[in-house]
Design a protein around this motif. Structure first.
Motif, PDB file in Angstrom:
ATOM      1  N   LEU A  65      54.619 -56.374  68.879  1.00  0.00           N
ATOM      2  CA  LEU A  65      53.884 -57.299  69.738  1.00  0.00           C
ATOM      3  C   LEU A  65      54.464 -58.700  69.684  1.00  0.00           C
ATOM      4  N   GLN A  66      55.050 -59.058  68.544  1.00  0.00           N
ATOM      5  CA  GLN A  66      55.731 -60.347  68.459  1.00  0.00           C
ATOM      6  C   GLN A  66      56.854 -60.416  69.493  1.00  0.00           C
ATOM      7  N   PHE A 111      57.036 -62.759  76.905  1.00  0.00           N
ATOM      8  CA  PHE A 111      56.076 -63.397  77.803  1.00  0.00           C
ATOM      9  C   PHE A 111      56.247 -64.910  77.812  1.00  0.00           C
ATOM     10  N   LEU A 112      56.476 -65.491  76.639  1.00  0.00           N
ATOM     11  CA  LEU A 112      56.581 -66.945  76.530  1.00  0.00           C
ATOM     12  C   LEU A 112      57.843 -67.497  77.172  1.00  0.00           C
ATOM     13  N   GLN A 113      58.817 -66.642  77.418  1.00  0.00           N
ATOM     14  CA  GLN A 113      60.068 -67.117  78.024  1.00  0.00           C
ATOM     15  C   GLN A 113      59.859 -67.574  79.461  1.00  0.00           C
ATOM     16  N   ASP A 114      59.127 -66.806  80.255  1.00  0.00           N
ATOM     17  CA  ASP A 114      58.890 -67.193  81.653  1.00  0.00           C
ATOM     18  C   ASP A 114      57.467 -66.882  82.119  1.00  0.00           C
ATOM     19  N   PHE A 115      56.583 -66.511  81.165  1.00  0.00           N
ATOM     20  CA  PHE A 115      55.174 -66.220  81.435  1.00  0.00           C
ATOM     21  C   PHE A 115      54.999 -65.083  82.445  1.00  0.00           C
ATOM     22  N   HIS A 118      46.639 -69.024  58.644  1.00  0.00           N
ATOM     23  CA  HIS A 118      46.426 -69.643  57.336  1.00  0.00           C
ATOM     24  C   HIS A 118      47.589 -69.338  56.395  1.00  0.00           C
ATOM     25  N   GLN A 119      48.528 -68.519  56.867  1.00  0.00           N
ATOM     26  CA  GLN A 119      49.677 -68.156  56.045  1.00  0.00           C
ATOM     27  C   GLN A 119      50.850 -69.098  56.277  1.00  0.00           C
ATOM     28  N   ASN A 120      51.774 -69.091  55.337  1.00  0.00           N
ATOM     29  CA  ASN A 120      52.993 -69.891  55.441  1.00  0.00           C
ATOM     30  C   ASN A 120      54.009 -69.111  56.270  1.00  0.00           C
ATOM     31  N   LEU A 121      54.151 -69.466  57.529  1.00  0.00           N
ATOM     32  CA  LEU A 121      55.018 -68.717  58.420  1.00  0.00           C
ATOM     33  C   LEU A 121      56.485 -68.836  58.027  1.00  0.00           C
ATOM     34  N   SER A 122      56.846 -69.948  57.421  1.00  0.00           N
ATOM     35  CA  SER A 122      58.246 -70.117  56.989  1.00  0.00           C
ATOM     36  C   SER A 122      58.619 -69.064  55.950  1.00  0.00           C
ATOM     37  N   LYS A 123      57.696 -68.783  55.025  1.00  0.00           N
ATOM     38  CA  LYS A 123      57.960 -67.739  54.029  1.00  0.00           C
ATOM     39  C   LYS A 123      58.002 -66.360  54.677  1.00  0.00           C
ATOM     40  N   LEU A 124      57.131 -66.144  55.662  1.00  0.00           N
ATOM     41  CA  LEU A 124      57.130 -64.853  56.350  1.00  0.00           C
ATOM     42  C   LEU A 124      58.433 -64.634  57.113  1.00  0.00           C
ATOM     43  N   ILE A 125      59.004 -65.704  57.633  1.00  0.00           N
ATOM     44  CA  ILE A 125      60.293 -65.603  58.328  1.00  0.00           C
ATOM     45  C   ILE A 125      61.382 -65.196  57.350  1.00  0.00           C
ATOM     46  N   ASN A 171      60.942 -63.500  54.666  1.00  0.00           N
ATOM     47  CA  ASN A 171      60.680 -62.102  54.293  1.00  0.00           C
ATOM     48  C   ASN A 171      60.859 -61.131  55.454  1.00  0.00           C
ATOM     49  N   LYS A 172      61.272 -61.656  56.621  1.00  0.00           N
ATOM     50  CA  LYS A 172      61.539 -60.826  57.813  1.00  0.00           C
ATOM     51  C   LYS A 172      60.273 -60.159  58.371  1.00  0.00           C
ATOM     52  N   SER A 173      59.103 -60.726  58.090  1.00  0.00           N
ATOM     53  CA  SER A 173      57.865 -60.162  58.630  1.00  0.00           C
ATOM     54  C   SER A 173      57.340 -60.962  59.820  1.00  0.00           C
ATOM     55  N   PHE A 174      58.005 -62.069  60.130  1.00  0.00           N
ATOM     56  CA  PHE A 174      57.648 -62.836  61.321  1.00  0.00           C
ATOM     57  C   PHE A 174      58.928 -63.322  61.979  1.00  0.00           C
ATOM     58  N   ARG A 175      58.992 -63.165  63.297  1.00  0.00           N
ATOM     59  CA  ARG A 175      60.202 -63.499  64.044  1.00  0.00           C
ATOM     60  C   ARG A 175      60.432 -65.011  64.086  1.00  0.00           C
ATOM     61  N   GLU A 176      61.636 -65.392  63.735  1.00  0.00           N
ATOM     62  CA  GLU A 176      61.974 -66.813  63.732  1.00  0.00           C
ATOM     63  C   GLU A 176      61.972 -67.384  65.153  1.00  0.00           C
ATOM     64  N   ASP A 177      62.485 -66.604  66.132  1.00  0.00           N
ATOM     65  CA  ASP A 177      62.535 -67.106  67.508  1.00  0.00           C
ATOM     66  C   ASP A 177      61.134 -67.281  68.090  1.00  0.00           C
ATOM     67  N   LEU A 178      60.196 -66.393  67.718  1.00  0.00           N
ATOM     68  CA  LEU A 178      58.822 -66.552  68.175  1.00  0.00           C
ATOM     69  C   LEU A 178      58.180 -67.785  67.541  1.00  0.00           C
ATOM     70  N   TYR A 179      58.505 -68.031  66.278  1.00  0.00           N
ATOM     71  CA  TYR A 179      57.967 -69.195  65.575  1.00  0.00           C
ATOM     72  C   TYR A 179      58.333 -70.485  66.313  1.00  0.00           C
ATOM     73  N   TYR A 180      59.560 -70.574  66.763  1.00  0.00           N
ATOM     74  CA  TYR A 180      59.974 -71.791  67.468  1.00  0.00           C
ATOM     75  C   TYR A 180      59.336 -71.885  68.855  1.00  0.00           C
ATOM     76  N   ARG A 181      59.024 -70.732  69.465  1.00  0.00           N
ATOM     77  CA  ARG A 181      58.336 -70.749  70.752  1.00  0.00           C
ATOM     78  C   ARG A 181      56.895 -71.230  70.601  1.00  0.00           C
ATOM     79  N   LEU A 182      56.251 -70.819  69.511  1.00  0.00           N
ATOM     80  CA  LEU A 182      54.853 -71.172  69.286  1.00  0.00           C
ATOM     81  C   LEU A 182      54.694 -72.570  68.706  1.00  0.00           C
TER      82      LEU A 182
END
Length: 523
Positions: free
Chosen positions: A311-312, A318-322, A344-351, A353-364
């Motif tokens: 889903l990420q 979706f965020l690229q051109d809605f 409430h989590q530290n997204l930088s640490k999740l990135i 650990n490869k559990s959160f997408r870095e490119d999505l983080y910058y979009r959000l």
């Protein structure tokens, strides 16, 4: 010319009147007959009322002849059209062949036919939809998603049935009501937040919260994604609602969803909607998602870190051109929404650990707000406490009209406690205290009892969390010191005297005093 002829109730009188008109070769456009009245619409440019009177004066039973503006049927149609035009939702009446019989002004605006109100009458509904008209003709009322004139609507379809003597009635058409996704989205949005929210409603005067409010008011004017970070219970959704309420999207829906509350497949369909037959159990008509329902407004994605990697990736697309597709759909849809997310989590640490997408983080994380913990804004605790006590007193319907006050010791305890659950914990504790309170003053013992019960239910978990993994332990003595320091740091604010702490931990107060000095713990 339209005339109204009043007569006696005599059989055949209307036929005599019409026979006379026929001999004069007058063009009769319409005739309506009721008891004692005959209404005639004559198309004749030079005809006068004097000529009409002379022609029918010989008919027995004529009482009066008057010129009128409209025939009864035209007057009824005019009133009905006015009524339809007052309805803000587009309404379309079609027959069994899909031909448009009547529309209201809202429909004419959608089809850009305001210059000629009758121009879409007589056209096929298929000129405006992307499916066959027969799909709209059912024997039962239903609701489905329909693309009309290139825009998606949630559509209510009511069959028009002609009664017959034997058996079921025959379907002669349908009444179609189009509801925009924005209007539909306002309904769940109102259910989620029935009250107005703004940064003025956020309680606090500490430097930390004033900075957050100032940043939030500035961010509200910028139509960009916002990422809100902060511990559980710090008020992330309240800030998100204030961002929406202070923006130019305030009149459009605000819809919130907790990404941790639903499994992957349900979260996907809730966000993006699904097409007809997308999966087992899906509605035959499909279902719009929150992205469609929030058209023009904002979507709050709480606990975004809990979203699956699949889903990420879809959210990133979706965020690229809605633009997006419903689950099981092939049609490309476009949305005008603002994304506000929180974790409430530290997204930088999740990135890392490869559990959160870095490119999505910058979009959000185009704009970011970091909410302070309650322990970092202690000067706001009293303001919040008084507010929660007043609200709690109203909810529990205190018999006295006086809202209970906090004693000095109670205030001191509230200010010195660590509040691991932040504002939400403070609110819940005070609600319990007020619900049990029977006096005009809330003493420290009442708060201690509620906190002690809460602590007893959770202290074994907190103690477990304070024990470091074995590979970080240096030796037995240092591990014991770390445990004692952590234990006292949690207990002493709750039991803020050596005697109370000693009673709770079942040791001497001298030992507690010695350990407090050793670890530099004080209120």
């Amino acid at each position: 010319m339209r005339i109204k002829i009043q007569s006696t109730d005599r059989i055949g009188i209307s036929q005599e009147i019409l026979s006379i008109f026929a001999k004069q070769a007058w063009n009769l456009k319409a005739v309506e007959v009721s008891t004692k009245f005959t209404f005639v619409h004559i198309e004749h440019l030079t005809l006068s009322m004097k000529e009409i009177n002379q022609c029918i004066k010989s008919v027995e039973g004529i009482i009066s002849i008057k010129e009128v503006t409209l025939l009864p049927s035209e007057q009824r149609e005019n009133h009905l059209q006015t009524l339809l035009d007052r309805i803000p939702d587009p309404i379309i009446d079609i027959d069994h062949k899909g031909t448009i019989l009547a529309v209201n002004s809202a429909t004419r605006k959608l089809t850009d036919k305001n210059d000629n109100p009758k121009s879409i009458i007589g056209l096929s509904i298929e000129n405006f939809i992307d499916q066959k008209y027969v799909s709209l003709l059912n024997d039962k009322a239903n609701t489905l998603s329909l693309v009309f004139n290139g825009k998606t609507y949630l559509t209510d379809i009511t069959p028009v049935v002609a009664p017959v003597i034997i058996g079921q009635g025959q379907i002669t058409g349908a009444m179609i009501t189009l509801r925009s996704m924005t209007a539909v989205g306002r309904q769940p949005a109102f259910m989620q937040t029935p009250h107005e929210h703004s940064f003025d409603n956020i309680i606090g005067k500490s430097a930390n919260i004033l900075l957050v409010k100032a940043q939030g008011e500035r961010f509200a004017t910028l139509d960009l994604p916002v990422l809100i970070s902060g511990e559980t219970g710090t008020g992330k959704e309240l800030i998100a609602r204030a961002l929406h309420q202070s923006s130019n999207r305030a009149k459009a829906p605000f819809l919130a969803i907790n990404c941790a509350a639903l499994p992957e497949h349900l979260l996907e369909s809730e966000l993006f909607g699904y097409s007809a037959g997308a999966f087992t159990g899906a509605k035959k008509s499909g279902k719009p998602g929150l992205i469609e329902l929030a058209e023009g407004g904002s979507i709050f994605l709480d606990e975004i870190a809990e979203m699956s990697t699949y889903l990420q990736a879809k959210l990133l697309r979706f965020l690229q051109d809605f633009s997006y597709r419903r689950v099981g759909g092939t049609k490309e849809l476009h949305a005008n929404v603002r994304i506000i997310s929180a974790s409430h989590q530290n997204l930088s640490k999740l990135i890392i650990n490869k559990s959160f997408r870095e490119d999505l983080y910058y979009r959000l994380n185009v704009l970011s707000l970091a909410l302070p913990a309650l322990r970092d804004r202690r000067e706001d605790i009293i303001l919040l406490a008084n507010h929660f006590i007043e609200n709690a007193a109203k909810q529990v319907e205190q018999t006295t009209s006086i809202v209970p006050k906090l004693s000095e010791q109670a205030l001191l305890l509230l200010q010195t406690y660590q509040w691991p659950g932040n504002i939400r914990q403070l609110q819940n504790v005070l609600f319990s205290v007020v619900a049990l309170n029977t006096t005009s003053v809330i003493e420290v013992q009442a708060i201690e009892q509620v906190l002690a019960k809460y602590f007893q239910e959770t202290d074994h978990l907190q103690v477990q969390n304070t024990i470091e993994p074995p590979f970080t332990v240096i030796d037995w003595a240092s591990a014991q010191d770390d445990f004692e320091k952590s234990l006292l740091a949690q207990f002493y604010p709750l039991f803020p005297t050596t005697r109370k702490s000693a009673e709770r931990l079942k040791v001497s107060h001298n030992k507690i005093a010695m350990k407090l000095r050793k670890y530099g713990i004080h209120l």
